[in-house]
Write a protein that holds these residues in place. Structure first.
Motif, PDB file in Angstrom:
ATOM      1  N   GLN A  83       2.767   7.182  -6.437  1.00  0.00           N
ATOM      2  CA  GLN A  83       2.465   8.524  -6.919  1.00  0.00           C
ATOM      3  C   GLN A  83       2.128   9.485  -5.780  1.00  0.00           C
ATOM      4  N   SER A  84       1.688   8.955  -4.636  1.00  0.00           N
ATOM      5  CA  SER A  84       1.229   9.794  -3.524  1.00  0.00           C
ATOM      6  C   SER A  84       2.173   9.812  -2.331  1.00  0.00           C
ATOM      7  N   SER A  99       8.384   1.222   1.794  1.00  0.00           N
ATOM      8  CA  SER A  99       7.668   0.524   0.726  1.00  0.00           C
ATOM      9  C   SER A  99       8.517   0.390  -0.532  1.00  0.00           C
ATOM     10  N   GLY A 100       9.818   0.119  -0.351  1.00  0.00           N
ATOM     11  CA  GLY A 100      10.670  -0.076  -1.519  1.00  0.00           C
ATOM     12  C   GLY A 100      10.825   1.164  -2.360  1.00  0.00           C
ATOM     13  N   GLN A 101      10.887   2.322  -1.731  1.00  0.00           N
ATOM     14  CA  GLN A 101      11.012   3.586  -2.453  1.00  0.00           C
ATOM     15  C   GLN A 101      12.483   3.835  -2.798  1.00  0.00           C
ATOM     16  N   THR A 102      12.781   3.957  -4.079  1.00  0.00           N
ATOM     17  CA  THR A 102      14.156   4.142  -4.525  1.00  0.00           C
ATOM     18  C   THR A 102      14.657   5.544  -4.183  1.00  0.00           C
ATOM     19  N   ILE A 103      15.882   5.609  -3.695  1.00  0.00           N
ATOM     20  CA  ILE A 103      16.515   6.884  -3.374  1.00  0.00           C
ATOM     21  C   ILE A 103      17.006   7.516  -4.667  1.00  0.00           C
ATOM     22  N   GLY A 149       3.982   5.450 -11.282  1.00  0.00           N
ATOM     23  CA  GLY A 149       4.711   6.159 -10.240  1.00  0.00           C
ATOM     24  C   GLY A 149       6.003   5.527  -9.788  1.00  0.00           C
ATOM     25  N   THR A 150       6.389   4.392 -10.373  1.00  0.00           N
ATOM     26  CA  THR A 150       7.596   3.691  -9.942  1.00  0.00           C
ATOM     27  C   THR A 150       8.806   4.107 -10.777  1.00  0.00           C
ATOM     28  N   LYS A 166       2.023   0.991 -21.028  1.00  0.00           N
ATOM     29  CA  LYS A 166       0.744   0.957 -20.332  1.00  0.00           C
ATOM     30  C   LYS A 166       1.009   0.924 -18.830  1.00  0.00           C
ATOM     31  N   THR A 167       0.331   1.800 -18.064  1.00  0.00           N
ATOM     32  CA  THR A 167       0.542   1.839 -16.623  1.00  0.00           C
ATOM     33  C   THR A 167      -0.602   1.152 -15.880  1.00  0.00           C
TER      34      THR A 167
END
Length: 264
Positions: A83-84, A99-103, A149-150, A166-167
């Protein structure tokens, strides 16, 4: 009058140069500092997590190798969350996210990405004895755990609107809820879910096919042209010389990420 006009032109020109130097290029800045600040969740194994209090995992090894190839002596790992990540890059709290952030198109409007360095896929994880859930259609009205945030959370909200979503702060918490019967299923990456289940002796298992494939990149501030070129070159070299294969086989149960990236 001529002198006044000339002075204005010179002031504008100097101001323009000063603005560019103030922003600088990320590559120049991290080399001058001798350190690159890399954001990670530190709670996303086998990609990145804390082992005996120190950062470990696939993303950590990639970050260390990348810094070496960029000529940067040290990596400072900064704990953050999905999220940040974007706001942190934009505010300069860290230099890059590995960190495995999807494009995604939405994220590309806010930050720049490297070439892909890993691929992943969303899986449904259920309790070990559960045979009733095998796909998205079976999740209607179910309690579904996702990490805040994913892209898994975004997929759930978009594709499974009838679920009770549920998050949680990380995938371990979500999978634990499933294992204890407090959630019916969790959406987690296939590799991460399998790793966490084994490591924490969680009675969960993947169910059905991959729901969606993800292509992940390293993100950094928009306009970091030289940095992007250097990072892309370094990643390409890591793929061609076998380094990325060795890192992935170490952390991903023998998976060769270089092979997975072919055609992406």
């Amino acid at each position: 009058m001529i002198r006044s006009s000339l002075l204005v032109v010179l002031v504008v020109a100097v101001a323009g140069c000063g603005s560019g130097q103030a922003k600088g290029d990320l590559l120049q800045r991290v080399k001058a500092a001798g350190v690159i600040r890399v954001a990670q969740t530190q709670a996303n194994p086998p990609w990145n997590f804390l082992e005996n209090g120190k950062p470990a995992g696939y993303d950590v090894d990639v970050a260390n190798e990348l810094a070496k190839r960029l000529g940067v002596a040290k990596v400072e790992f900064v704990p953050s969350n999905f999220q940040s990540f974007i706001a942190g890059v934009q505010a300069g709290r860290f230099d890059a996210v590995i960190s495995g952030q999807t494009i995604t198109d939405e994220r590309k409007e806010q930050v720049d990405f490297s070439r892909p360095y890993e691929v992943n896929g969303i899986s449904i994880f259920v309790a070990g004895a559960d045979t009733s859930i095998n796909g998205v259609a079976d999740l209607k009205g179910k309690k579904l755990a996702v990490t805040a945030g994913t892209t898994q959370a975004a997929f759930a909200k978009k594709s499974i609107p009838d679920a009770d979503i549920k998050t949680y702060d990380n995938a371990t918490l979500g999978l634990t809820e499933v294992g204890r019967g407090r959630a019916d299923a969790a959406l987690v990456s296939r590799f991460q879910g399998a790793f966490l289940a084994q490591k924490n002796s969680l009675a969960v298992k993947p169910a059905g096919p991959l729901l969606e494939s993800e292509v992940n990149g390293i993100s950094f501030a928009k306009g970091s042209t030289a940095f992007k070129q250097a990072v892309d070159q370094a990643l390409g070299d890591m793929i061609s010389d076998g380094t990325l294969s060795a890192i992935s086989k170490k952390w991903l149960g023998g998976l060769d990420m270089a092979e997975q990236l072919k055609g992406v």
